[in-house]
Write a protein that holds these residues in place. Structure first.
Motif, mmCIF file in Angstrom:
data_model
loop_
_atom_site.group_PDB
_atom_site.id
_atom_site.type_symbol
_atom_site.label_atom_id
_atom_site.label_comp_id
_atom_site.label_asym_id
_atom_site.label_seq_id
_atom_site.Cartn_x
_atom_site.Cartn_y
_atom_site.Cartn_z
ATOM 1 N N SER A 209 -1.719 25.733 -0.967
ATOM 2 C CA SER A 209 -2.383 26.985 -1.284
ATOM 3 C C SER A 209 -1.732 27.646 -2.496
ATOM 4 O O SER A 209 -2.417 28.179 -3.356
ATOM 5 N N LEU A 210 -0.420 27.588 -2.572
ATOM 6 C CA LEU A 210 0.305 28.177 -3.694
ATOM 7 C C LEU A 210 -0.058 27.460 -4.995
ATOM 8 O O LEU A 210 -0.298 28.096 -6.020
ATOM 9 N N GLU A 211 -0.131 26.150 -4.957
ATOM 10 C CA GLU A 211 -0.528 25.384 -6.145
ATOM 11 C C GLU A 211 -1.936 25.768 -6.584
ATOM 12 O O GLU A 211 -2.197 25.935 -7.774
ATOM 13 N N LYS A 212 -2.839 25.900 -5.629
ATOM 14 C CA LYS A 212 -4.213 26.294 -5.956
ATOM 15 C C LYS A 212 -4.253 27.697 -6.545
ATOM 16 O O LYS A 212 -5.025 27.969 -7.458
ATOM 17 N N LYS A 213 -3.417 28.590 -6.028
ATOM 18 C CA LYS A 213 -3.369 29.954 -6.560
ATOM 19 C C LYS A 213 -2.853 29.962 -7.997
ATOM 20 O O LYS A 213 -3.354 30.714 -8.833
ATOM 21 N N ILE A 214 -1.882 29.111 -8.296
ATOM 22 C CA ILE A 214 -1.359 29.020 -9.662
ATOM 23 C C ILE A 214 -2.432 28.446 -10.589
ATOM 24 O O ILE A 214 -2.644 28.962 -11.693
ATOM 25 N N GLU A 215 -3.121 27.407 -10.148
ATOM 26 C CA GLU A 215 -4.211 26.832 -10.943
ATOM 27 C C GLU A 215 -5.298 27.867 -11.210
ATOM 28 O O GLU A 215 -5.794 27.982 -12.336
ATOM 29 N N LEU B 101 -5.013 31.140 -11.187
ATOM 30 C CA LEU B 101 -4.479 32.161 -12.085
ATOM 31 C C LEU B 101 -4.564 31.683 -13.534
ATOM 32 O O LEU B 101 -5.010 32.421 -14.417
ATOM 33 N N LYS B 102 -4.175 30.453 -13.781
ATOM 34 C CA LYS B 102 -4.212 29.915 -15.142
ATOM 35 C C LYS B 102 -5.646 29.799 -15.648
ATOM 36 O O LYS B 102 -5.924 30.089 -16.811
ATOM 37 N N SER B 103 -6.553 29.414 -14.779
ATOM 38 C CA SER B 103 -7.964 29.303 -15.149
ATOM 39 C C SER B 103 -8.557 30.670 -15.493
ATOM 40 O O SER B 103 -9.265 30.827 -16.491
ATOM 41 N N GLU B 104 -8.267 31.664 -14.664
ATOM 42 C CA GLU B 104 -8.781 33.020 -14.906
ATOM 43 C C GLU B 104 -8.154 33.628 -16.162
ATOM 44 O O GLU B 104 -8.808 34.348 -16.901
ATOM 45 N N ALA C 215 -7.242 31.936 -18.794
ATOM 46 C CA ALA C 215 -7.937 31.290 -19.914
ATOM 47 C C ALA C 215 -9.290 31.954 -20.153
ATOM 48 O O ALA C 215 -9.698 32.171 -21.304
ATOM 49 N N LYS C 216 -9.976 32.309 -19.055
ATOM 50 C CA LYS C 216 -11.259 33.019 -19.185
ATOM 51 C C LYS C 216 -11.038 34.362 -19.882
ATOM 52 O O LYS C 216 -11.765 34.710 -20.816
ATOM 53 N N TRP C 217 -10.036 35.121 -19.447
ATOM 54 C CA TRP C 217 -9.718 36.415 -20.055
ATOM 55 C C TRP C 217 -9.383 36.241 -21.535
ATOM 56 O O TRP C 217 -9.889 36.964 -22.386
ATOM 57 N N ASN C 218 -8.534 35.283 -21.858
ATOM 58 C CA ASN C 218 -8.126 35.064 -23.247
ATOM 59 C C ASN C 218 -9.302 34.689 -24.141
ATOM 60 O O ASN C 218 -9.309 35.030 -25.329
ATOM 61 N N ALA C 219 -10.289 34.002 -23.599
ATOM 62 C CA ALA C 219 -11.462 33.590 -24.375
ATOM 63 C C ALA C 219 -12.247 34.794 -24.896
ATOM 64 O O ALA C 219 -12.912 34.700 -25.936
ATOM 65 N N PHE C 220 -12.154 35.903 -24.220
ATOM 66 C CA PHE C 220 -12.871 37.109 -24.662
ATOM 67 C C PHE C 220 -12.143 37.831 -25.808
ATOM 68 O O PHE C 220 -12.745 38.681 -26.466
ATOM 69 N N THR C 221 -10.884 37.524 -26.025
ATOM 70 C CA THR C 221 -10.046 38.159 -27.071
ATOM 71 C C THR C 221 -10.196 39.683 -27.114
ATOM 72 O O THR C 221 -10.419 40.277 -28.162
ATOM 73 N N THR D 41 -16.537 38.484 -14.334
ATOM 74 C CA THR D 41 -16.972 38.212 -15.712
ATOM 75 C C THR D 41 -15.790 37.932 -16.634
ATOM 76 O O THR D 41 -15.763 36.914 -17.325
ATOM 77 N N PHE D 42 -14.819 38.826 -16.657
ATOM 78 C CA PHE D 42 -13.727 38.737 -17.623
ATOM 79 C C PHE D 42 -12.513 37.950 -17.135
ATOM 80 O O PHE D 42 -11.673 37.566 -17.937
ATOM 81 N N GLY D 43 -12.389 37.755 -15.833
ATOM 82 C CA GLY D 43 -11.297 36.945 -15.297
ATOM 83 C C GLY D 43 -9.979 37.655 -15.069
ATOM 84 O O GLY D 43 -9.060 37.064 -14.510
ATOM 85 N N PHE D 44 -9.844 38.899 -15.499
ATOM 86 C CA PHE D 44 -8.564 39.573 -15.277
ATOM 87 C C PHE D 44 -8.362 39.888 -13.794
ATOM 88 O O PHE D 44 -9.299 39.885 -13.014
ATOM 89 N N ILE D 45 -7.133 40.142 -13.426
ATOM 90 C CA ILE D 45 -6.788 40.445 -12.039
ATOM 91 C C ILE D 45 -7.288 41.849 -11.711
ATOM 92 O O ILE D 45 -6.962 42.808 -12.415
ATOM 93 N N THR D 46 -8.080 41.969 -10.650
ATOM 94 C CA THR D 46 -8.555 43.285 -10.225
ATOM 95 C C THR D 46 -7.666 43.864 -9.122
ATOM 96 O O THR D 46 -7.616 45.071 -8.956
ATOM 97 N N SER D 47 -6.984 42.998 -8.397
ATOM 98 C CA SER D 47 -6.017 43.472 -7.402
ATOM 99 C C SER D 47 -5.137 42.317 -6.961
ATOM 100 O O SER D 47 -5.526 41.155 -7.042
#
Length: 160
Positions: free
Chosen positions: A35-41, A43-46, A48-54, A129-135
């Motif tokens: 579960s921890l590995e999936k959470k890290i994956e 986080l990295k995916s989200e 990347a989504k956030w960074n794509a919006f610049t 939409t943006f991928g940032f952490i909401t909570s």
């Protein structure tokens, strides 16, 4: 005789309450690691989504939940310009008073740091939409009381 019954009854209630709590087992350690590995994956995916919006300039409300002093747990309106917090509640940033506030990028860094520490529990939600952490909320160690904390991020808007 009644003086003897109450302490015995109280001791039995406490004993059985503690025994039940000790028998409740959290998730198996292997499942937690997966579960921890999936959470890290995720986080990295989200991230990347956030960074794509610049998006470098934005506003949002931020609130920390913890067993902390009162001013830290208030909801603050945070203004970010060029990935730096420039205003809090439309006033200049006070470094001593607002040192707990985070930009979205700093929140990703902090969440990744927490995941690397392998906490007992951590829950993270993301903006669809943006991928940032909401909570997120974290309990670093099940043996320690009142060290849990969490952040919430609401009312996000892109600024010019």
């Amino acid at each position: 005789m009644y003086a003897f019954r109450f302490p015995v009854f109280f001791a039995l209630v406490v004993l059985f309450s503690c025994t039940k709590a000790l028998q409740e087992k959290p998730e198996d350690g292997v499942d937690e690691a997966i579960s921890l590995e999936k959470k890290i994956e995720r986080l990295k995916s989200e991230r990347a989504k956030w960074n794509a919006f610049t998006i470098n300039n934005y506003r949002f409300d931020q609130q920390l939940s913890c067993f902390c002093v009162w001013h830290i747990t208030e909801k603050y309106s945070v203004t970010v310009s060029n990935k730096t917090i420039v205003a809090v509640d439309d006033a200049p940033v006070d470094p001593e008073l607002h040192n707990h506030l985070k930009t979205i990028d700093a929140t990703f860094d902090y969440a990744l740091q927490l995941l690397a520490e392998k906490p007992y529990k951590i829950n993270i939600t993301y903006h669809s939409t943006f991928g940032f952490i909401t909570s997120f909320d974290v309990d670093r160690d099940k043996r320690i009381a009142d060290e849990e904390h969490g952040y919430s991020f609401t009312n996000f808007s892109v600024a010019d």
